[in-house]
Enzyme design. Structure first.
Site, PDB file in Angstrom:
ATOM      1  N   LYS A 280       7.371 -45.346  -4.658  1.00 52.33           N
ATOM      2  CA  LYS A 280       6.865 -45.169  -6.015  1.00 52.33           C
ATOM      3  C   LYS A 280       7.794 -44.248  -6.815  1.00 52.33           C
ATOM      4  O   LYS A 280       8.360 -43.290  -6.290  1.00 52.33           O
ATOM      5  CB  LYS A 280       5.458 -44.568  -5.984  1.00 52.33           C
ATOM      6  CG  LYS A 280       4.397 -45.501  -5.426  1.00 52.33           C
ATOM      7  CD  LYS A 280       4.172 -46.704  -6.332  1.00 52.33           C
ATOM      8  CE  LYS A 280       3.041 -47.590  -5.853  1.00 52.33           C
ATOM      9  NZ  LYS A 280       1.720 -47.002  -6.042  1.00 52.33           N
ATOM     10  N   GLN A 341      -1.850 -42.736   7.517  1.00 47.19           N
ATOM     11  CA  GLN A 341      -1.386 -43.963   6.871  1.00 47.19           C
ATOM     12  C   GLN A 341       0.129 -43.984   6.984  1.00 47.19           C
ATOM     13  O   GLN A 341       0.745 -42.975   7.317  1.00 47.19           O
ATOM     14  CB  GLN A 341      -1.820 -43.979   5.408  1.00 47.19           C
ATOM     15  CG  GLN A 341      -1.327 -42.773   4.630  1.00 47.19           C
ATOM     16  CD  GLN A 341      -2.181 -42.467   3.423  1.00 47.19           C
ATOM     17  OE1 GLN A 341      -3.380 -42.710   3.414  1.00 47.19           O
ATOM     18  NE2 GLN A 341      -1.557 -41.912   2.387  1.00 47.19           N
ATOM     19  N   ASP A 376       3.139 -48.801  -1.429  1.00 47.78           N
ATOM     20  CA  ASP A 376       4.033 -48.059  -0.537  1.00 47.78           C
ATOM     21  C   ASP A 376       3.322 -47.542   0.707  1.00 47.78           C
ATOM     22  O   ASP A 376       3.918 -46.801   1.497  1.00 47.78           O
ATOM     23  CB  ASP A 376       4.667 -46.883  -1.283  1.00 47.78           C
ATOM     24  CG  ASP A 376       3.630 -45.947  -1.911  1.00 47.78           C
ATOM     25  OD1 ASP A 376       2.484 -46.387  -2.115  1.00 47.78           O
ATOM     26  OD2 ASP A 376       3.985 -44.789  -2.196  1.00 47.78           O
ATOM     27  N   ASP A 411      -6.786 -36.294   4.684  1.00 48.95           N
ATOM     28  CA  ASP A 411      -6.768 -37.155   3.512  1.00 48.95           C
ATOM     29  C   ASP A 411      -7.653 -38.378   3.751  1.00 48.95           C
ATOM     30  O   ASP A 411      -7.476 -39.108   4.731  1.00 48.95           O
ATOM     31  CB  ASP A 411      -5.319 -37.586   3.231  1.00 48.95           C
ATOM     32  CG  ASP A 411      -5.164 -38.302   1.909  1.00 48.95           C
ATOM     33  OD1 ASP A 411      -5.346 -37.662   0.865  1.00 48.95           O
ATOM     34  OD2 ASP A 411      -4.850 -39.514   1.928  1.00 48.95           O
ATOM     35  N   ASN A 412      -8.605 -38.583   2.854  1.00 50.45           N
ATOM     36  CA  ASN A 412      -9.466 -39.778   2.886  1.00 50.45           C
ATOM     37  C   ASN A 412     -10.047 -40.092   4.270  1.00 50.45           C
ATOM     38  O   ASN A 412      -9.902 -41.209   4.779  1.00 50.45           O
ATOM     39  CB  ASN A 412      -8.681 -40.999   2.382  1.00 50.45           C
ATOM     40  CG  ASN A 412      -8.389 -40.922   0.902  1.00 50.45           C
ATOM     41  OD1 ASN A 412      -9.150 -40.354   0.133  1.00 50.45           O
ATOM     42  ND2 ASN A 412      -7.265 -41.485   0.494  1.00 50.45           N
ATOM     43  N   GLU A 440     -11.195 -34.320   2.918  1.00 47.49           N
ATOM     44  CA  GLU A 440     -10.948 -34.640   1.507  1.00 47.49           C
ATOM     45  C   GLU A 440     -11.634 -35.977   1.257  1.00 47.49           C
ATOM     46  O   GLU A 440     -11.018 -37.035   1.283  1.00 47.49           O
ATOM     47  CB  GLU A 440      -9.439 -34.714   1.230  1.00 47.49           C
ATOM     48  CG  GLU A 440      -9.080 -34.904  -0.238  1.00 47.49           C
ATOM     49  CD  GLU A 440      -8.773 -36.360  -0.601  1.00 47.49           C
ATOM     50  OE1 GLU A 440      -8.703 -36.654  -1.803  1.00 47.49           O
ATOM     51  OE2 GLU A 440      -8.596 -37.191   0.312  1.00 47.49           O
ATOM     52  N   LYS A 550       3.136 -35.622  -7.123  1.00 49.71           N
ATOM     53  CA  LYS A 550       3.179 -36.522  -5.970  1.00 49.71           C
ATOM     54  C   LYS A 550       4.399 -37.434  -6.010  1.00 49.71           C
ATOM     55  O   LYS A 550       4.795 -37.985  -4.971  1.00 49.71           O
ATOM     56  CB  LYS A 550       1.917 -37.385  -5.935  1.00 49.71           C
ATOM     57  CG  LYS A 550       0.648 -36.646  -5.545  1.00 49.71           C
ATOM     58  CD  LYS A 550      -0.533 -37.582  -5.418  1.00 49.71           C
ATOM     59  CE  LYS A 550      -0.921 -38.203  -6.759  1.00 49.71           C
ATOM     60  NZ  LYS A 550      -2.130 -39.058  -6.639  1.00 49.71           N
ATOM     61  N   TYR A 551       4.976 -37.600  -7.197  1.00 53.50           N
ATOM     62  CA  TYR A 551       6.051 -38.578  -7.345  1.00 53.50           C
ATOM     63  C   TYR A 551       7.368 -37.981  -7.835  1.00 53.50           C
ATOM     64  O   TYR A 551       8.322 -38.723  -8.044  1.00 53.50           O
ATOM     65  CB  TYR A 551       5.605 -39.679  -8.319  1.00 53.50           C
ATOM     66  CG  TYR A 551       4.267 -40.274  -7.966  1.00 53.50           C
ATOM     67  CD1 TYR A 551       4.120 -41.099  -6.848  1.00 53.50           C
ATOM     68  CD2 TYR A 551       3.135 -39.991  -8.730  1.00 53.50           C
ATOM     69  CE1 TYR A 551       2.882 -41.631  -6.518  1.00 53.50           C
ATOM     70  CE2 TYR A 551       1.896 -40.518  -8.405  1.00 53.50           C
ATOM     71  CZ  TYR A 551       1.772 -41.335  -7.294  1.00 53.50           C
ATOM     72  OH  TYR A 551       0.547 -41.855  -6.959  1.00 53.50           O
TER      73      TYR A 551
END
Length: 691
Positions: A280, A341, A376, A411-412, A440, A550-551
């Site tokens: 990204k 992930q 991604d 995360d998640n 989270e 984040k990017y």
């Protein structure tokens, strides 16, 4: 009897014999029912931390009019009693009893409720009726002699309690003593205290035992600060425009600033290699240009490795150890993001294609949360090889624990099977009890609650979107009472994923209001770096920061934070939190109604058994929720935490000191407040009850 009748009758008898008696739990002699807290029918442990009191409740009653008493008892893993407290009726007429237990060491514990027939209370009740009326007076005191002699057997030799009972027995036994003198001796304060300390118990009954896991204090209390290591020390060439990433070592140089504001947990996003495929670009664009660092959540590259490796531009494991070591020197723990992930380039994609979901066309499904798409990122499929995935993830987590990570921000977690987490967290509770996991999980309440039930120590919450007075009041009561035994909240005004409209539009005042509410409303709170710079511009059409970190790289000039005063406020809030045990507690929250919907008030209390000096600590918080205008209100204090009543003349009953301004006020039960978002937007008040 005909053949048909005989067969029918036999069938009925056979049917009756084959029906088993239903299973049931026998009610104890003194019934003890509806015990709380408990999770999963008493099979999962409820939550507590060292020196944190938690309430035990049960419905207790009996037949007839004889009196009874009850205690809540806490035992450690070896079965030794570590706390035992009387239970009081908190709902007269409903027979709901409550007692607060306080564990002192971490580890597995169990609690139970014990009830018994109380012959002293029964005798005293009857005596206080019969003696003044001259009914069966001789028999009343004959019963007392038997009772007091039995009590002597249960009191320690040479104790004050034994002396009190012995002295009363001497008076009761005197034949010529007046009945009122005997009764006075039998019900003196000393005798009552002796029977309370060493009760005569009959018909002793016990509930079953219920598990409690006592965590270290950080599982409940913490001030978090999030930073992206790659942004700290990142530089851009003025001529070529090329970026040079910050590193773990440059990030370590920023830890003094973070610790100086009073934060005790530094949280960093994933530091693993970032994939190239479908990387990204800025603002989540689908096209990355050369130099774009990509999202740290797209984990894994062919060349550098996966979850057990470090992004080369950040440094090496040696550099990571330097970062962690410096944090520890400054009294901070390191929380690492655990994002399960993969980028399409992750080694697992080639080595274990069965760990992912294949589409009919043979491609691997990327992550989606419609309408959002994450081209991604490949999510893991936990069902094809659950044992293989479990072993690998446990290995990865233990690797980072070996490098000094003691907290994981997961995360998640709600997108992974709950059973996976239940197993992992149970094993870590035994093998690495010092390690803390935060969920989270901005998801549905049943999932959030169940993640807490199966072992997550903390959870992100809906606080971020609770802006109005009623919303805040209801949510504070929910997290502090209804769900406190299963889920510990963490309050964040913003995150790197979330920038609410309230913060976007309200400027410095809104940032101050939300920081104060987060820091005082929850024992654990957190700030995402840039908050002190009032970074509140959103990407159009999204509730997240524009030019999101984040990017891209995002170095900051924190000297500007001193100009707007936000760094000073954050430092002050952490200082107040460290000073007041009440702000380090979750369960003792009461709401103070106000006359203005834009002013919210609540009281937090630490019980005497939770404080170092054995004295209750209380803090009253009053906040103006309007970031644009001054507001005033009458605050109607709930006085129950202080055990006091209003004065008949409306005069002051408490002395309060504003921990933010240093001002001291004398308050009655309905004080007036005026709060200005451009000046003093809140009161955070320590309390002294006036004699």
């Amino acid at each position: 009897m005909s053949t048909l009748q005989h067969k029918t009758s036999s069938a009925r008898r056979s049917s009756r014999r084959s029906v088993a008696a239903p299973d049931f739990v026998a009610v104890s002699r003194i019934p003890i029912v509806e015990v709380s807290p408990q999770l999963l029918d008493g099979t999962a442990p409820v939550k507590s931390t060292v020196d944190e009191s938690f309430p035990v409740q049960a419905t207790i009653f009996r037949e007839g009019h004889d009196k009874f008493a009850a205690r809540a008892v806490l035992v450690d893993g070896a079965g030794h009693t570590v706390d035992s407290v009387p239970m009081c009726d908190v709902s007269p007429g409903l027979f709901r009893f409550e007692g607060w237990l306080t564990p002192r060491v971490p580890g597995p514990h169990r609690f139970f409720v014990e009830a018994w027939s109380d012959p002293y209370a029964t005798w005293l009740h009857n005596a206080e009726i019969k003696v003044p009326a001259g009914i069966d007076v001789g028999l009343v005191f004959a019963e007392a002699e038997v009772l007091f002699k039995a009590a002597l057997k249960g009191t320690p030799v040479r104790s004050g309690e034994r002396a009190a009972i012995r002295d009363a027995l001497t008076v009761i036994s005197k034949r010529r003593a007046l009945p009122e003198v005997k009764l006075a001796a039998a019900r003196s304060e000393e005798v009552r205290a002796a029977f309370a300390a060493y009760p005569v118990k009959e018909l002793v009954s016990r509930s079953r035992e219920y598990p409690v896991f006592v965590d270290r204090v950080r599982a409940l209390v913490g001030s978090w600060y999030e930073l992206f290591p790659r942004s700290v020390g990142a530089t851009r060439d003025s001529e070529s425009g090329e970026w040079t990433s910050g590193t773990l070592r440059t990030a370590a140089t920023d830890l003094d600033r973070v610790a100086g504001m009073g934060f005790d947990v530094v949280y960093i996003p994933p530091v693993h290699p970032i994939g190239l495929t479908n990387r990204k670009g800025r603002n989540n664009s689908l096209t990355a240009v050369p130099g774009d660092p990509g999202s740290p959540y797209a984990i894994g590259s062919d060349a550098a490795g996966g979850h057990d490796a470090i992004e080369p531009s950040l440094g090496t494991f040696e550099d990571f150890d330097v970062f962690v070591g410096r944090a520890h020197e400054l009294g901070m723990e390191v929380a690492l993001d655990l994002a399960l992930q993969c980028s399409p380039d992750h080694p697992w994609v080639k080595e274990h294609p069965e760990w992912f979901t294949a589409r009919p066309d043979g491609t691997i499904a990327y992550a989606e949360n419609p309408p959002k798409k994450y081209q991604d990122i490949y999510p893991l499929n936990f069902d094809n090889d659950p044992e293989g995935i479990y072993k690998e993830i446990k290995r990865v987590v233990e690797l980072w624990v070996a490098h000094g990570v003691t907290i994981f921000r997961v995360d998640n977690p709600h997108t992974k099977p709950v059973g996976f987490w239940q197993r992992l967290l149970a094993e870590f509770r035994v093998e690495h009890p010092e390690v803390i996991f935060l969920a989270e999980a901005f998801t549905n309440p049943p999932m959030m609650q169940t993640l807490g039930t199966v072992g997550f120590h903390q959870s992100y919450t809906y606080f971020t979107w609770r802006n109005e007075r009623q919303e805040i009041e209801e949510y504070l009561m929910e997290v502090s009472h209804e769900s406190s035994h299963r889920m510990r909240p963490a309050f964040w005004p913003t995150t790197h994923d979330i920038l609410t409209p309230y913060i976007q539009r309200g400027g410095i005042s809104a940032a101050a209001i939300r920081a104060i509410l987060a820091a005082t409303g929850s024992p654990t709170w957190g700030i995402y770096n840039g908050y002190e710079l009032i970074e509140n511009i959103a990407r159009p059409g999204a509730e997240e920061h524009i030019d999101n970190e984040k990017y891209e790289f995002k170095p900051r000039n924190y000297a500007l934070a001193e100009q707007n005063g936000m760094a000073t406020l954050l430092t002050m809030l952490n200082s107040i939190r460290s000073k007041h045990k009440a702000l380090q507690r979750l369960r003792n929250v009461t709401i103070n109604p106000t006359s203005n919907d834009k002013i919210v008030s609540f009281t937090k209390v630490a019980r005497p058994e939770e404080t170092a000096d054995g004295v209750m600590d209380a803090v009253i918080v009053v906040v103006n929720l309007d970031p644009y205008a001054s507001r005033d209100a009458t605050v109607y204090l709930d006085l129950s935490p202080f055990g006091i009543s209003p004065r008949w003349d409306g005069g002051p009953i408490i002395e309060v000191t504003d921990e933010m301004s240093g001002e001291t006020y004398l308050w009655n039960e309905a004080p007036y407040v005026h709060l200005d978002p451009h000046g003093q937007v809140a009161h955070v008040l320590s309390v002294k009850v006036l004699s």
